[in-house]
Design an enzyme around this catalytic site. Structure first.
Site, PDB file in Angstrom:
ATOM      1  N   GLY A   1     -32.752  47.821 -53.662  1.00 47.52           N
ATOM      2  CA  GLY A   1     -32.486  47.000 -54.833  1.00 47.52           C
ATOM      3  C   GLY A   1     -32.617  45.508 -54.573  1.00 47.52           C
TER       4      GLY A   1
ATOM      5  N   LEU B   1     -34.482  43.494 -56.409  1.00 49.12           N
ATOM      6  CA  LEU B   1     -35.940  43.512 -56.325  1.00 49.12           C
ATOM      7  C   LEU B   1     -36.552  42.119 -56.386  1.00 49.12           C
ATOM      8  CD1 LEU B   1     -36.958  46.490 -58.671  1.00 49.12           C
ATOM      9  CD2 LEU B   1     -36.226  46.543 -56.276  1.00 49.12           C
TER      10      LEU B   1
ATOM     11  N   GLY C   1     -42.168  41.423 -53.733  1.00 45.83           N
ATOM     12  CA  GLY C   1     -42.638  42.371 -52.716  1.00 45.83           C
ATOM     13  C   GLY C   1     -42.385  43.808 -53.166  1.00 45.83           C
ATOM     14  N   HIS C   2     -41.167  44.074 -53.647  1.00 46.74           N
ATOM     15  CA  HIS C   2     -40.870  45.414 -54.167  1.00 46.74           C
ATOM     16  C   HIS C   2     -41.797  45.754 -55.334  1.00 46.74           C
ATOM     17  CE1 HIS C   2     -36.693  44.341 -52.617  1.00 46.74           C
ATOM     18  NE2 HIS C   2     -36.912  45.488 -52.020  1.00 46.74           N
TER      19      HIS C   2
ATOM     20  N   GLN D   1     -27.313  52.688 -42.449  1.00 41.52           N
ATOM     21  CA  GLN D   1     -28.272  51.883 -41.690  1.00 41.52           C
ATOM     22  C   GLN D   1     -27.737  50.486 -41.374  1.00 41.52           C
ATOM     23  OE1 GLN D   1     -31.304  52.257 -44.980  1.00 41.52           O
ATOM     24  NE2 GLN D   1     -31.830  50.177 -44.379  1.00 41.52           N
TER      25      GLN D   1
ATOM     26  N   LYS E   1     -43.630  44.508 -44.138  1.00 41.17           N
ATOM     27  CA  LYS E   1     -42.729  43.539 -43.506  1.00 41.17           C
ATOM     28  C   LYS E   1     -41.798  44.262 -42.530  1.00 41.17           C
ATOM     29  CE  LYS E   1     -39.146  41.399 -45.431  1.00 41.17           C
ATOM     30  NZ  LYS E   1     -38.064  41.506 -44.419  1.00 41.17           N
TER      31      LYS E   1
HETATM   32  O1  PAF Z   1     -36.566  49.119 -46.621  1.00 37.94           O
HETATM   33  C1  PAF Z   1     -35.531  49.410 -47.252  1.00 37.94           C
HETATM   34  O2  PAF Z   1     -35.195  48.832 -48.269  1.00 37.94           O
HETATM   35  C2  PAF Z   1     -34.633  50.525 -46.717  1.00 37.94           C
HETATM   36  O3  PAF Z   1     -34.593  50.503 -45.331  1.00 37.94           O
HETATM   37  C3  PAF Z   1     -35.024  51.913 -47.240  1.00 37.94           C
HETATM   38  C4  PAF Z   1     -36.411  52.323 -46.792  1.00 37.94           C
HETATM   39  C5  PAF Z   1     -34.948  51.929 -48.760  1.00 37.94           C
HETATM   40  C6  PAF Z   1     -34.039  52.969 -46.707  1.00 37.94           C
HETATM   41  O4  PAF Z   1     -32.739  52.690 -47.087  1.00 37.94           O
END
Ligand code: PAF
Length: 271
Positions: free
Chosen positions: A22, A24, A27-28, A52, A140
């Protein structure tokens, strides 16, 4: 989500997914456009994946704008935005982790030891939930892309992985949701990351192949930003991320710096 994907597949549709956390930016949006071009139905996942993030990282302050994100995704032609709740993604007895240890160890893995296990696990889950034919990730996060490609190959996911190029501000700074953390002075100094990488790439284009000389060329430029502390600045083989002494095969020059409280990464391909 699974029954939506199942119905779409049964009606013969090709599905693309763009996994995101999110907040955004362009790039997204470029990744969503790639997904849109490659499939009949486009899914975006929006999930700030807790597993993560390390214990002292920015999970609690990670920028969020779910309503704005859904509007931006819809404007690109996204068919469905999947925003699961962390409690649903990781139930009380969740006990399975996907690890890609060799590719996860260097670069970001040094200071973020559990990071790529968290990424690989959530991406595997998101693939099982969204059941895509194609999935799009940004270059990236080059190491993340390498980890996901290897996971897909090793675990026989029937998903085509497509990568999208880095999108940059006009002064070269790679777009990142974390750029929102930078104050004006930090933002100005952040431009030295790409200036350094670009300098090394120019030296490479001039014929230099020695990795140390190329790294030093980038480091000299980044040194002009006193607020930037280099976490790593390395040249690694583009396919297996092994350290490179001399750039005779495609390689990436990858950098991570800390500027104040913010950690930024970037890379360029030396090919
Ligand atoms: O690149 C990201 O935004 C995150 O690492 C991903 C791939 C959505 C996994 O949580």
């Amino acid at each position: 989500m699974q029954s939506w994907a199942d119905n779409a597949r049964r009606s013969g549709k090709r599905l693309a997914v763009v996994p995101t956390m999110g907040f955004l930016h362009d790039g997204h949006l470029s990744l969503l456009r790639l997904g849109r071009e490659r499939a009949d139905s486009l899914i975006m996942t929006l999930f700030v994946n807790p597993t993560q993030f390390g214990p002292n990282e920015d999970l609690s302050r990670y920028p969020r704008d779910e309503v704005g994100d859904i509007a931006k995704a819809a404007a690109i032609g996204t068919d469905i935005v999947f925003c699961p709740d962390p409690k649903d993604m990781y139930g009380p007895r969740h006990d399975t982790t996907v690890m890609v240890p060799t590719l996860s160890k260097p670069l970001c893995g040094v200071t973020r030891p559990g990071h790529f296990a968290g990424v690989a696990t959530v991406v595997a889950k998101l693939f099982h939930l969204t059941w895509p034919h194609v999935a799009v990730f940004g270059e990236k996060d080059y190491q993340q892309l390498s980890v996901i490609r290897r996971m897909v190959r090793d675990l026989n996911f029937a998903v085509e992985i497509v990568s999208g190029p880095i999108v940059r501000e006009s002064d070269g700074l790679a777009l990142s949701s974390r750029n929102a953390y930078l104050n004006p002075e930090e933002r100005q100094q952040a431009t030295y990351l790409y200036r350094g990488l670009r300098e090394a790439r120019n030296v490479f284009k001039g014929g230099t192949r020695d990795a140390k000389t190329l790294v030093d060329a980038a480091a000299d430029v980044i040194a002009a930003a006193p607020m930037a502390t280099i976490e790593y600045l390395e040249i690694r083989d583009a396919s297996d991320l092994s350290l490179v002494q001399s750039v005779t095969r495609p390689a990436i020059l990858a950098v991570a710096v800390r500027i104040g409280q913010t950690r930024l990464i970037d890379n360029v391909l030396l090919d």
